[in-house]
Design an enzyme around this catalytic site. Structure first.
Site, mmCIF file in Angstrom:
data_model
loop_
_atom_site.group_PDB
_atom_site.id
_atom_site.type_symbol
_atom_site.label_atom_id
_atom_site.label_comp_id
_atom_site.label_asym_id
_atom_site.label_seq_id
_atom_site.Cartn_x
_atom_site.Cartn_y
_atom_site.Cartn_z
ATOM 1 N N ASP A 93 0.878 -1.168 0.000
ATOM 2 C CA ASP A 93 0.000 0.000 0.000
ATOM 3 C C ASP A 93 0.919 1.222 0.000
ATOM 4 O O ASP A 93 1.603 1.503 0.978
ATOM 5 C CB ASP A 93 -0.892 -0.034 1.251
ATOM 6 C CG ASP A 93 -1.873 1.133 1.316
ATOM 7 O OD1 ASP A 93 -1.600 2.168 0.694
ATOM 8 O OD2 ASP A 93 -2.892 1.007 2.016
ATOM 9 N N LYS A 108 -6.219 10.150 -1.419
ATOM 10 C CA LYS A 108 -5.192 10.881 -0.691
ATOM 11 C C LYS A 108 -4.282 11.673 -1.652
ATOM 12 O O LYS A 108 -4.765 12.496 -2.377
ATOM 13 C CB LYS A 108 -4.407 9.916 0.194
ATOM 14 C CG LYS A 108 -5.297 8.875 0.923
ATOM 15 C CD LYS A 108 -6.216 9.503 1.951
ATOM 16 C CE LYS A 108 -7.274 8.533 2.503
ATOM 17 N NZ LYS A 108 -6.773 7.273 3.050
#
Ligand SMILES: *Cc1c(COP(=O)(O)O)cnc(C)c1O
Length: 405
Positions: free
Chosen positions: A183, A208
């Protein structure tokens, strides 16, 4: 435009962009759920895979594909798969790799809902996961069993920014025929490209840094080769957690400034982390760019910059955290991260609440920990906002002391 000779910041502007009707410079938004076949025969050959083309937006859509190609290029991968959220990307990835009875080695330092997903949903279907300290490669090595299929990492980990050594862990995992998933949300491909260090799959919450403007929820998976792509596409198509064309368009637009934004995030976070480290109200600062960080050297090896995320421990624990978060003005009290605006939050009661206290403490998440996502505002404005909040914390602590006498 695909040009491997371009530098990363140029790729951010041009990747995934093709030739379009009317000479449009920007990919059109194909806001359609389905695509008309020219004939019954063409429909059949599209379904049979004999002809390449678009059938139905859950399966593939040109605006989504433009974004997928862009991020695959930035990550140095084969192809991307756009997902409706970071969690959809994580779910699709794990479901593509493991079966009932398989074992997963997962980092202790992952996004709270990732832990919950592994335990509750995948646990329910007979997948076993062990959560271990992946900052220590000996622990990773010792945790791999004959039935382990997947080593799952997030580095820097959320929220304490602990690093895991991607290339060393990939070597160990591959000796045992395990895949490595990273990730990469906290770094973005501007700072770290896990596939080029040996990982097999990289994924992101597009919500994000990649989108960067706090106005989209999305996710992406990038794989290394066609075999993986075919398998993952099949899973995504069946699970159905895809991103839509309009959100893809927004994220693709956001990525044009990714390199610029990340540069500013890193610069400002470095200044703020050093300010915090020298602050009398702060017990401890977690930031990979600090020379005092025990993993500073690993950071230099693995990423091009320390990123824009900082965690810090306030003196006075939970109560100080509460006062701090109620006193900031420029830094907004909100979860999420990676946007142009600075955000502050309290992991123990917010993002990592669902994990439970025991799992939180194993990941270093104490009650006094505050997480800051450093935005692109002028760094002096961010610091003076923090300073005002620290004054409020200090006054509150003095009052508490007087009270307890
Ligand atoms: C936010 C986040 C996720 C989940 O992404 P969503 O888009 O909210 O589903 C996963 N991993 C990390 C590191 C995150 O910060």
């Amino acid at each position: 435009m695909k040009d491997n000779n371009l530098n990363f910041d140029s790729k951010c502007v041009h990747s995934g962009i093709d030739e379009y009707e009317f000479g449009s410079v920007i990919p059109p938004i194909y806001q359609t759920s389905t695509f008309k076949f020219q004939s019954a025969q063409q429909g059949a050959s599209l379904f049979a895979g004999e002809e390449k083309g678009y059938i139905y937006t859950r399966m593939l859509n040109p605006t989504v594909e433009a974004l997928e190609n862009c991020i695959a290029e930035l990550e140095g991968g084969y192809k991307g798969l756009g997902c409706g959220s970071g969690m959809a990307a994580i779910h699709t990835t794990i479901a593509s790799i493991v079966s009932a009875g398989d074992h997963v080695v997962c980092s202790n330092y992952v996004y709270g809902p990732t832990t919950t997903l592994m335990k509750s949903i995948f646990g329910k279907f007979g997948v076993q996961a062990d959560f271990v300290d992946t900052s220590d490669i000996n622990i990773v090595r010792a945790s791999i069993r004959p039935d382990t299929k997947l080593v799952y990492l997030e580095t820097p980990g959320n929220p304490t920014l602990v690093l895991s050594d991607i290339s060393e862990i990939s070597k160990i995992a591959h000796q045992h025929n395990c895949l490595v998933v990273v990730d990469n949300t906290f770094m973005s491909p501007a700072l770290q490209q896990p596939l080029l260090m040996g990982a097999d799959v990289v994924l992101h919450s597009l919500t994000k840094f990649l989108n960067g403007h706090a106005d989209v929820v999305g996710g992406i998976i990038v794989v290394k080769d066609e075999t993986a792509y075919t398998a993952f596409r099949k899973t995504l198509n069946q699970l159905g957690g895809v991103i839509d064309p309009f959100n893809s368009f927004l994220v693709h637009r956001g990525i044009k400034t990714l390199a610029l934004r990340m540069e500013r995030h890193c610069q400002s976070a470095q200044i703020i982390a050093e300010y915090l480290e020298n602050h009398s109200m702060v017990e401890k600062v977690y930031f990979p760019g600090l020379k005092s960080n025990p993993q500073y050297q690993l950071g230099l090896k693995q990423h091009k910059g320390p990123g824009g995320m900082i965690a810090f421990e306030l003196k006075g624990g939970l109560e100080s955290g509460r006062v701090m978060m109620n006193s900031v003005k420029l830094c907004q009290l909100a979860v999420s991260l990676g946007g142009v605006e600075s955000l502050i939050q309290h992991p123990a009661s917010m993002t990592h609440y669902s994990m439970g206290k025991e799992a939180r403490l194993a990941g270093g998440i104490t009650d006094g920990l505050v997480r800051l996502s450093v935005g692109i505002e002028n760094v002096n404005d961010i610091i003076s906002d923090l300073e005002t909040a620290f004054k409020a914390v200090k006054e509150n602590r003095t009052k508490e002391k007087e009270f307890s006498v």
